[in-house]
Write a protein that holds these residues in place. Structure first.
Motif, PDB file in Angstrom:
ATOM      1  N   ASN A 155       1.093  -1.205  -0.069  1.00  0.00           N
ATOM      2  CA  ASN A 155       0.117   0.105   0.177  1.00  0.00           C
ATOM      3  C   ASN A 155       0.787   1.323  -0.081  1.00  0.00           C
ATOM      4  O   ASN A 155       2.769   0.993   0.263  1.00  0.00           O
ATOM      5  N   PRO A 156       0.030   2.248  -0.357  1.00  0.00           N
ATOM      6  CA  PRO A 156       1.018   3.787  -0.399  1.00  0.00           C
ATOM      7  C   PRO A 156       1.556   4.231   0.891  1.00  0.00           C
ATOM      8  O   PRO A 156       0.316   3.909   2.292  1.00  0.00           O
ATOM      9  N   SER A 157       2.685   5.164   1.285  1.00  0.00           N
ATOM     10  CA  SER A 157       2.667   5.605   2.519  1.00  0.00           C
ATOM     11  C   SER A 157       2.821   6.956   2.277  1.00  0.00           C
ATOM     12  O   SER A 157       4.176   7.481   1.280  1.00  0.00           O
ATOM     13  N   VAL A 158       3.303   8.029   3.303  1.00  0.00           N
ATOM     14  CA  VAL A 158       3.351   9.017   3.005  1.00  0.00           C
ATOM     15  C   VAL A 158       4.432   9.082   4.665  1.00  0.00           C
ATOM     16  O   VAL A 158       3.569   8.869   5.808  1.00  0.00           O
ATOM     17  N   SER A 159       5.550  10.245   5.224  1.00  0.00           N
ATOM     18  CA  SER A 159       5.668  10.369   5.868  1.00  0.00           C
ATOM     19  C   SER A 159       6.602  11.740   5.876  1.00  0.00           C
ATOM     20  O   SER A 159       6.565  12.034   4.977  1.00  0.00           O
ATOM     21  N   PHE A 160       6.675  12.279   7.095  1.00  0.00           N
ATOM     22  CA  PHE A 160       7.390  13.121   7.875  1.00  0.00           C
ATOM     23  C   PHE A 160       9.130  12.900   7.255  1.00  0.00           C
ATOM     24  O   PHE A 160       9.341  12.451   7.906  1.00  0.00           O
ATOM     25  N   THR A 161       9.759  13.706   6.590  1.00  0.00           N
ATOM     26  CA  THR A 161      11.491  13.474   6.696  1.00  0.00           C
ATOM     27  C   THR A 161      12.022  13.866   7.947  1.00  0.00           C
ATOM     28  O   THR A 161      11.191  15.710   8.374  1.00  0.00           O
ATOM     29  N   LEU A 162      12.264  13.606   8.720  1.00  0.00           N
ATOM     30  CA  LEU A 162      13.547  14.330   9.849  1.00  0.00           C
ATOM     31  C   LEU A 162      14.797  15.448   9.933  1.00  0.00           C
ATOM     32  O   LEU A 162      14.649  15.385   8.557  1.00  0.00           O
ATOM     33  N   ASN A 163      15.111  15.868  10.760  1.00  0.00           N
ATOM     34  CA  ASN A 163      16.015  16.421  10.047  1.00  0.00           C
ATOM     35  C   ASN A 163      17.119  16.309  10.934  1.00  0.00           C
ATOM     36  O   ASN A 163      18.616  16.472  10.639  1.00  0.00           O
ATOM     37  N   ASP A 164      16.982  16.374  12.491  1.00  0.00           N
ATOM     38  CA  ASP A 164      18.613  15.646  13.118  1.00  0.00           C
ATOM     39  C   ASP A 164      18.598  14.346  13.306  1.00  0.00           C
ATOM     40  O   ASP A 164      20.149  13.956  13.205  1.00  0.00           O
ATOM     41  N   CYS A 165      17.975  13.539  12.964  1.00  0.00           N
ATOM     42  CA  CYS A 165      18.057  12.486  13.218  1.00  0.00           C
ATOM     43  C   CYS A 165      19.239  11.769  11.909  1.00  0.00           C
ATOM     44  O   CYS A 165      17.954  11.188  11.340  1.00  0.00           O
ATOM     45  N   LYS A 166      20.050  11.491  11.460  1.00  0.00           N
ATOM     46  CA  LYS A 166      20.721  11.091  10.391  1.00  0.00           C
ATOM     47  C   LYS A 166      22.452  10.623  10.385  1.00  0.00           C
ATOM     48  O   LYS A 166      22.882  10.107  11.785  1.00  0.00           O
ATOM     49  N   THR A 167      22.039   9.639   9.278  1.00  0.00           N
ATOM     50  CA  THR A 167      23.386   8.933   9.483  1.00  0.00           C
ATOM     51  C   THR A 167      24.420   9.716   8.473  1.00  0.00           C
ATOM     52  O   THR A 167      23.759  10.000   7.106  1.00  0.00           O
TER      53      THR A 167
END
Length: 360
Positions: A44-56
């Motif tokens: 199924n489709p999904s939509v997300s908020f991209t985070l700013n500080d939690c990153k690799t």
């Protein structure tokens, strides 16, 4: 676009050695993807908020090999060699080899680090796999010459998906859609796309405070969890619900209806966990402290009129979402009422971000 569009023509250039560095964030789904078909295709489709500080941040160093008979790589996390990560990377390389055929021609040194604590209960697969995919796509750009930016992003997202489904949503921001949806023309099962419609000012700089309820290993892996949807008695209705909820969010984002946003997002989170509780075998991924936090959020919202809400990933941790204008009020509530339910009092303050960046 089809899978065939990502199989490159013979490379026109050669590179003996080099390195690429990308940082890529994690993301949190609002409409959840749960259940997949072959080749990491979402049910199924999904939509997300991209985070700013939690990153690799990942640096991929590469040097030409004499033979191309096997994959060759080493993995380091925060400077420490991690052979335990190698099976997952090997599986990833096998999946992507036909799309980036140079991967057997080089020895790779993968050096990665996260801004969030390792084993904190925050999934690093989305940020980690997207950062690695971007590094590989950058190498290919050097082997082929100029590549259109849109195609570059699509291919990196396509590759990231083959490492971890949700990773394909981490390249751009602030909202990303993955999976075909009839109202979103360019949406695709193969890669994530930036949400194309109007977003009300109320959703700008939205906040996400992540409460670390349980920092232990997952009770059930994402792969196992997704596979449990294959014969799930409620699966088809759930997939329909995701399409309906994504359609509803299009209107919510345009009009800035925070009450309906709260209803949809919390319902999606609880539905995800309901699917796990009604699968066979069944799992309860929430902990008592997860429920304590949810109930306190509901009481606080009722008493104050705040637009605070929660969402969950496939685990016990709670993402507390709220508008930027409520930072002070909600921040005090979190410190005074919710931190007591976090493991060792740990939580992470984050907000909406705008995707990955190359570090030159």
């Amino acid at each position: 676009m089809t899978e065939q569009d990502f199989i490159p023509k013979p490379y026109s250039k050669t590179i003996e050695k080099g390195s690429m560095t990308w940082e890529s964030p994690s993301n949190i789904a609002l409409v959840k993807y749960w259940g997949k078909k072959e080749s990491q295709i979402p049910a199924n489709p999904s939509v997300s908020f991209t985070l700013n500080d939690c990153k690799t941040t990942t640096t991929l160093s590469f040097s030409k090999k004499k033979s191309e008979d096997a994959f060759s790589f080493d993995v380091y996390l925060d400077g420490e060699k991690k052979d335990g990560f190698k099976p997952k990377i090997e599986t990833f390389f096998k999946r992507i080899e036909q799309y980036v055929p140079f991967v057997k021609g080089y020895h790779f040194k993968i050096e990665t680090s996260n801004t969030f604590p390792h084993s904190s209960g925050i999934a690093s697969s989305a940020s980690g796999m997207s950062a690695l995919a971007l590094c590989l796509t950058s190498i290919e750009r050097g082997l082929t010459g100029d590549v259109d930016d849109k195609y570059f992003t699509q291919k990196a997202s396509f590759l990231a998906r083959l490492g971890s489904g949700s990773a394909c949503r981490s390249l751009e921001g602030d909202l990303v859609v993955w999976g075909q949806h009839h109202e979103i023309k360019e949406s695709s099962d193969l890669f994530g796309v930036k949400y194309p419609f109007e977003v009300h000012e109320k959703f700008k700089n939205y906040q996400d405070t992540i409460l670390l309820v349980d920092k232990g290993e997952k009770q059930v892996s994402s792969t196992v969890g997704h596979n449990l949807m294959h014969n799930h008695p409620f699966a088809q209705e759930r997939f329909k619900q995701a399409h309906i909820n994504l359609s509803a969010l299009i209107k919510v984002f345009k009009e800035g209806d925070l009450d309906e946003f709260i209803n949809l997002v919390e319902s999606e989170a609880l539905t995800l966990h309901a699917m796990m509780m009604t699968s066979m075998p069944y799992f309860i991924l929430m902990k008592p402290n997860t429920l304590e936090i949810i109930n306190k959020i509901w009481v606080f919202r009722q008493e104050t009129g705040s637009k605070i809400c929660f969402t969950l990933d496939a685990g016990a941790n709670v993402h507390v979402l709220y508008p930027q204008r409520e930072c002070e009020q909600v921040g005090e509530f979190i410190k005074n009422e919710l931190v007591a339910h976090c493991q060792n009092g740990q939580y992470i303050c984050d907000q909406i971000g705008f995707g990955a960046k190359e570090i030159v």
